[in-house]
Design a protein around this motif. Structure first.
Motif, PDB file in Angstrom:
ATOM      1  N   THR A  82       0.821  -1.215   0.000  1.00 47.09           N
ATOM      2  CA  THR A  82       0.000   0.000   0.000  1.00 47.09           C
ATOM      3  C   THR A  82       0.853   1.262   0.000  1.00 47.09           C
ATOM      4  O   THR A  82       0.427   2.299  -0.507  1.00 47.09           O
ATOM      5  CB  THR A  82      -0.934   0.019   1.218  1.00 47.09           C
ATOM      6  N   ALA A  83       2.059   1.187   0.548  1.00 48.52           N
ATOM      7  CA  ALA A  83       2.919   2.365   0.647  1.00 48.52           C
ATOM      8  C   ALA A  83       3.357   2.868  -0.722  1.00 48.52           C
ATOM      9  O   ALA A  83       3.671   4.056  -0.887  1.00 48.52           O
ATOM     10  CB  ALA A  83       4.141   2.063   1.502  1.00 48.52           C
ATOM     11  N   ALA A  84       3.389   1.994  -1.719  1.00 45.90           N
ATOM     12  CA  ALA A  84       3.848   2.385  -3.055  1.00 45.90           C
ATOM     13  C   ALA A  84       2.774   3.123  -3.844  1.00 45.90           C
ATOM     14  O   ALA A  84       3.073   3.687  -4.902  1.00 45.90           O
ATOM     15  CB  ALA A  84       4.294   1.148  -3.835  1.00 45.90           C
ATOM     16  N   PHE A  85       1.550   3.140  -3.347  1.00 44.69           N
ATOM     17  CA  PHE A  85       0.453   3.765  -4.087  1.00 44.69           C
ATOM     18  C   PHE A  85       0.394   5.251  -3.761  1.00 44.69           C
ATOM     19  O   PHE A  85       0.246   5.651  -2.608  1.00 44.69           O
ATOM     20  CB  PHE A  85      -0.870   3.089  -3.709  1.00 44.69           C
ATOM     21  N   SER A  86       0.481   6.068  -4.800  1.00 45.83           N
ATOM     22  CA  SER A  86       0.494   7.527  -4.608  1.00 45.83           C
ATOM     23  C   SER A  86      -0.837   8.170  -4.964  1.00 45.83           C
ATOM     24  O   SER A  86      -0.965   9.395  -4.940  1.00 45.83           O
ATOM     25  CB  SER A  86       1.608   8.158  -5.458  1.00 45.83           C
ATOM     26  N   GLY A  87      -1.822   7.365  -5.310  1.00 41.18           N
ATOM     27  CA  GLY A  87      -3.134   7.893  -5.658  1.00 41.18           C
ATOM     28  C   GLY A  87      -3.518   7.571  -7.088  1.00 41.18           C
ATOM     29  O   GLY A  87      -2.693   7.127  -7.899  1.00 41.18           O
ATOM     30  N   ALA A  88      -4.789   7.787  -7.404  1.00 38.71           N
ATOM     31  CA  ALA A  88      -5.285   7.561  -8.760  1.00 38.71           C
ATOM     32  C   ALA A  88      -4.646   8.538  -9.732  1.00 38.71           C
ATOM     33  O   ALA A  88      -4.075   9.567  -9.335  1.00 38.71           O
ATOM     34  CB  ALA A  88      -6.801   7.706  -8.785  1.00 38.71           C
ATOM     35  N   ASP A  89      -4.733   8.239 -11.034  1.00 35.45           N
ATOM     36  CA  ASP A  89      -4.141   9.137 -12.029  1.00 35.45           C
ATOM     37  C   ASP A  89      -5.070  10.330 -12.281  1.00 35.45           C
ATOM     38  O   ASP A  89      -6.103  10.495 -11.616  1.00 35.45           O
ATOM     39  CB  ASP A  89      -3.808   8.383 -13.318  1.00 35.45           C
ATOM     40  N   ALA A  90      -4.720  11.153 -13.246  1.00 38.95           N
ATOM     41  CA  ALA A  90      -5.474  12.380 -13.509  1.00 38.95           C
ATOM     42  C   ALA A  90      -6.900  12.096 -13.977  1.00 38.95           C
ATOM     43  O   ALA A  90      -7.782  12.949 -13.859  1.00 38.95           O
ATOM     44  CB  ALA A  90      -4.749  13.227 -14.545  1.00 38.95           C
ATOM     45  N   GLN A  91      -7.132  10.904 -14.495  1.00 40.51           N
ATOM     46  CA  GLN A  91      -8.478  10.502 -14.929  1.00 40.51           C
ATOM     47  C   GLN A  91      -9.194   9.672 -13.855  1.00 40.51           C
ATOM     48  O   GLN A  91     -10.187   9.013 -14.132  1.00 40.51           O
ATOM     49  CB  GLN A  91      -8.400   9.699 -16.231  1.00 40.51           C
ATOM     50  N   SER A  92      -8.668   9.715 -12.629  1.00 42.95           N
ATOM     51  CA  SER A  92      -9.263   8.996 -11.487  1.00 42.95           C
ATOM     52  C   SER A  92      -9.310   7.492 -11.717  1.00 42.95           C
ATOM     53  O   SER A  92     -10.290   6.823 -11.391  1.00 42.95           O
ATOM     54  CB  SER A  92     -10.669   9.527 -11.172  1.00 42.95           C
ATOM     55  N   ARG A  93      -8.206   6.956 -12.265  1.00 43.17           N
ATOM     56  CA  ARG A  93      -8.135   5.526 -12.542  1.00 43.17           C
ATOM     57  C   ARG A  93      -6.983   4.893 -11.776  1.00 43.17           C
ATOM     58  O   ARG A  93      -5.930   5.515 -11.581  1.00 43.17           O
ATOM     59  CB  ARG A  93      -7.940   5.272 -14.031  1.00 43.17           C
ATOM     60  N   TYR A  94      -7.163   3.644 -11.408  1.00 40.47           N
ATOM     61  CA  TYR A  94      -6.068   2.857 -10.841  1.00 40.47           C
ATOM     62  C   TYR A  94      -6.462   1.387 -10.807  1.00 40.47           C
ATOM     63  O   TYR A  94      -7.635   1.044 -10.887  1.00 40.47           O
ATOM     64  CB  TYR A  94      -5.693   3.342  -9.440  1.00 40.47           C
ATOM     65  N   TRP A  95      -5.456   0.547 -10.736  1.00 43.75           N
ATOM     66  CA  TRP A  95      -5.682  -0.881 -10.540  1.00 43.75           C
ATOM     67  C   TRP A  95      -5.779  -1.148  -9.043  1.00 43.75           C
ATOM     68  O   TRP A  95      -5.013  -0.597  -8.252  1.00 43.75           O
ATOM     69  CB  TRP A  95      -4.536  -1.710 -11.108  1.00 43.75           C
ATOM     70  N   LEU A  96      -6.690  -2.027  -8.662  1.00 52.71           N
ATOM     71  CA  LEU A  96      -6.876  -2.399  -7.264  1.00 52.71           C
ATOM     72  C   LEU A  96      -6.810  -3.917  -7.189  1.00 52.71           C
ATOM     73  O   LEU A  96      -7.646  -4.603  -7.794  1.00 52.71           O
ATOM     74  CB  LEU A  96      -8.214  -1.871  -6.758  1.00 52.71           C
ATOM     75  N   ILE A  97      -5.824  -4.456  -6.467  1.00 54.82           N
ATOM     76  CA  ILE A  97      -5.598  -5.899  -6.503  1.00 54.82           C
ATOM     77  C   ILE A  97      -5.437  -6.503  -5.107  1.00 54.82           C
ATOM     78  O   ILE A  97      -4.933  -5.868  -4.184  1.00 54.82           O
ATOM     79  CB  ILE A  97      -4.360  -6.268  -7.364  1.00 54.82           C
ATOM     80  N   ASP A  98      -5.921  -7.709  -4.984  1.00 53.39           N
ATOM     81  CA  ASP A  98      -5.619  -8.556  -3.841  1.00 53.39           C
ATOM     82  C   ASP A  98      -4.964  -9.805  -4.418  1.00 53.39           C
ATOM     83  O   ASP A  98      -5.640 -10.655  -5.003  1.00 53.39           O
ATOM     84  CB  ASP A  98      -6.889  -8.917  -3.071  1.00 53.39           C
ATOM     85  N   PRO A  99      -3.648  -9.910  -4.286  1.00 58.78           N
ATOM     86  CA  PRO A  99      -2.937 -11.026  -4.930  1.00 58.78           C
ATOM     87  C   PRO A  99      -3.377 -12.394  -4.424  1.00 58.78           C
ATOM     88  O   PRO A  99      -3.366 -13.371  -5.172  1.00 58.78           O
ATOM     89  CB  PRO A  99      -1.472 -10.759  -4.571  1.00 58.78           C
ATOM     90  N   LEU A 100      -3.756 -12.472  -3.146  1.00 61.98           N
ATOM     91  CA  LEU A 100      -4.263 -13.723  -2.582  1.00 61.98           C
ATOM     92  C   LEU A 100      -5.328 -13.376  -1.552  1.00 61.98           C
ATOM     93  O   LEU A 100      -5.031 -13.070  -0.397  1.00 61.98           O
ATOM     94  CB  LEU A 100      -3.128 -14.539  -1.947  1.00 61.98           C
ATOM     95  N   ASP A 101      -6.566 -13.395  -1.989  1.00 62.74           N
ATOM     96  CA  ASP A 101      -7.695 -13.109  -1.110  1.00 62.74           C
ATOM     97  C   ASP A 101      -8.154 -14.412  -0.471  1.00 62.74           C
ATOM     98  O   ASP A 101      -8.471 -15.368  -1.172  1.00 62.74           O
ATOM     99  CB  ASP A 101      -8.836 -12.487  -1.919  1.00 62.74           C
ATOM    100  N   GLY A 102      -8.183 -14.436   0.857  1.00 57.63           N
ATOM    101  CA  GLY A 102      -8.526 -15.674   1.551  1.00 57.63           C
ATOM    102  C   GLY A 102      -7.285 -16.429   1.981  1.00 57.63           C
ATOM    103  O   GLY A 102      -7.217 -17.654   1.842  1.00 57.63           O
ATOM    104  N   THR A 103      -6.298 -15.700   2.534  1.00 54.22           N
ATOM    105  CA  THR A 103      -5.067 -16.362   2.966  1.00 54.22           C
ATOM    106  C   THR A 103      -5.357 -17.422   4.020  1.00 54.22           C
ATOM    107  O   THR A 103      -4.721 -18.477   4.047  1.00 54.22           O
ATOM    108  CB  THR A 103      -4.062 -15.323   3.503  1.00 54.22           C
ATOM    109  N   LYS A 104      -6.334 -17.150   4.893  1.00 52.56           N
ATOM    110  CA  LYS A 104      -6.686 -18.157   5.899  1.00 52.56           C
ATOM    111  C   LYS A 104      -7.208 -19.431   5.255  1.00 52.56           C
ATOM    112  O   LYS A 104      -6.917 -20.544   5.718  1.00 52.56           O
ATOM    113  CB  LYS A 104      -7.723 -17.594   6.875  1.00 52.56           C
ATOM    114  N   GLU A 105      -7.967 -19.290   4.169  1.00 54.57           N
ATOM    115  CA  GLU A 105      -8.472 -20.471   3.471  1.00 54.57           C
ATOM    116  C   GLU A 105      -7.333 -21.190   2.745  1.00 54.57           C
ATOM    117  O   GLU A 105      -7.329 -22.421   2.653  1.00 54.57           O
ATOM    118  CB  GLU A 105      -9.568 -20.073   2.479  1.00 54.57           C
ATOM    119  N   PHE A 106      -6.379 -20.417   2.243  1.00 57.92           N
ATOM    120  CA  PHE A 106      -5.176 -20.984   1.608  1.00 57.92           C
ATOM    121  C   PHE A 106      -4.422 -21.843   2.620  1.00 57.92           C
ATOM    122  O   PHE A 106      -4.008 -22.966   2.319  1.00 57.92           O
ATOM    123  CB  PHE A 106      -4.303 -19.845   1.084  1.00 57.92           C
TER     124      PHE A 106
END
Length: 270
Positions: free
Chosen positions: A74-98
């Motif tokens: 999260t620290a590397a994210f500086s905010g959305a671009d000028a068109q209010s766009r960005y990628w939002l990712i969870d590389p492994l959602d459900g680590t407890k289930e993993f």
């Protein structure tokens, strides 16, 4: 910057990235799993890191100037671009289930524009099932045999039991009171963002989330739900939004099919 519109080509490219991340996760899944803890005491594995780095690298090739907000950096994210766009990712959602090895974990990749999830891919590598959607393109499920099914939320008929899906690892203290109000119902436990996808495919009528989640837990699957005809709303009735990244936690929310009931009012009355 994405130089082409949101279309099936872009959706397929993002799906390929999610599947590649899933393959990296499954390589680690087949071996003994070493678990550490984050500052918030949530579990972290080598698979989280491997999937994060793969997705980040491949998205940077696909859209070099588009910012990426990942659970694992999260620290590397500086905010959305000028068109209010960005990628939002969870590389492994459900680590407890993993860690439990029950297969109910996913790779989540969403494209956000002006606070709305306009493209989403949810891939469950252990199940070999992919859910994908994009604005104006509808929502689809691709099973382990490659069969593609168009997704549509179900209509709940008065008098029939409500089919609810709930978190397998995070039930929430408010759920028993809600269930007591509903009367006859069926409750299916499920891990990760697959809960939202069950509503999208019509296997459940509603998913009430009365516990903590983060932006990356819901964005990709919210696109799938919405493009299948459903909605994801806060308890005040407003659509769950990704416009602000200053607060990474979501409010409590409801994932609804075509349920013919004012669910937010039910919660406000409780």
């Amino acid at each position: 910057m994405i130089n082409h519109p949101i279309n099936r080509q872009l959706l397929s490219e993002v799906e390929a990235i999610a599947r590649a991340a899933g393959a990296a996760i499954m390589d680690i899944y087949s071996r003994p799993i070493a678990v550490t803890e984050k500052a918030d005491q949530s579990p972290l594995t080598q698979a989280d890191h491997a999937a994060h780095h793969l997705i980040e690298q491949q998205l940077s090739r696909l859209s070099p100037l588009l910012p990426v907000l990942s659970e694992e950096d999260t620290a590397a994210f500086s905010g959305a671009d000028a068109q209010s766009r960005y990628w939002l990712i969870d590389p492994l959602d459900g680590t407890k289930e993993f860690i439990k090895r029950n297969g109910e974990f996913t790779v989540n990749i969403a494209l956000i524009e002006h606070g709305k999830s306009v493209l989403g891919v949810v891939y469950a590598p252990a199940l070999e099932v992919c859910y994908r959607a994009a604005i104006n393109l509808g929502a689809e499920k691709i099973d382990a045999q490659g069969q593609v099914t168009q997704l549509h939320v179900a209509t709940h008929h008065p008098g029939s039991p409500w089919r609810l899906v709930g978190s397998r690892s995070h039930g929430g203290d408010a759920m028993p009171a809600l269930l007591a109000q509903l009367g006859e119902h069926e409750l299916v436990p499920m891990g990760s963002s697959l809960k939202l996808c069950l509503v999208a495919e019509g296997s459940a009528d509603v998913y009430p989330r009365l516990g903590p989640t983060s932006l990356w837990d819901t964005a990709a699957a919210q696109c799938v739900v919405e493009q299948a005809g459903g909605s994801v709303v806060q308890l005040n009735g407003d659509t769950l939004s990704y416009a602000s990244t200053e607060q990474l936690l979501n409010p409590y929310f409801l994932v609804l099919g075509d349920n013919q009931q004012d669910w937010p009012s039910l919660f406000r009355a409780s």
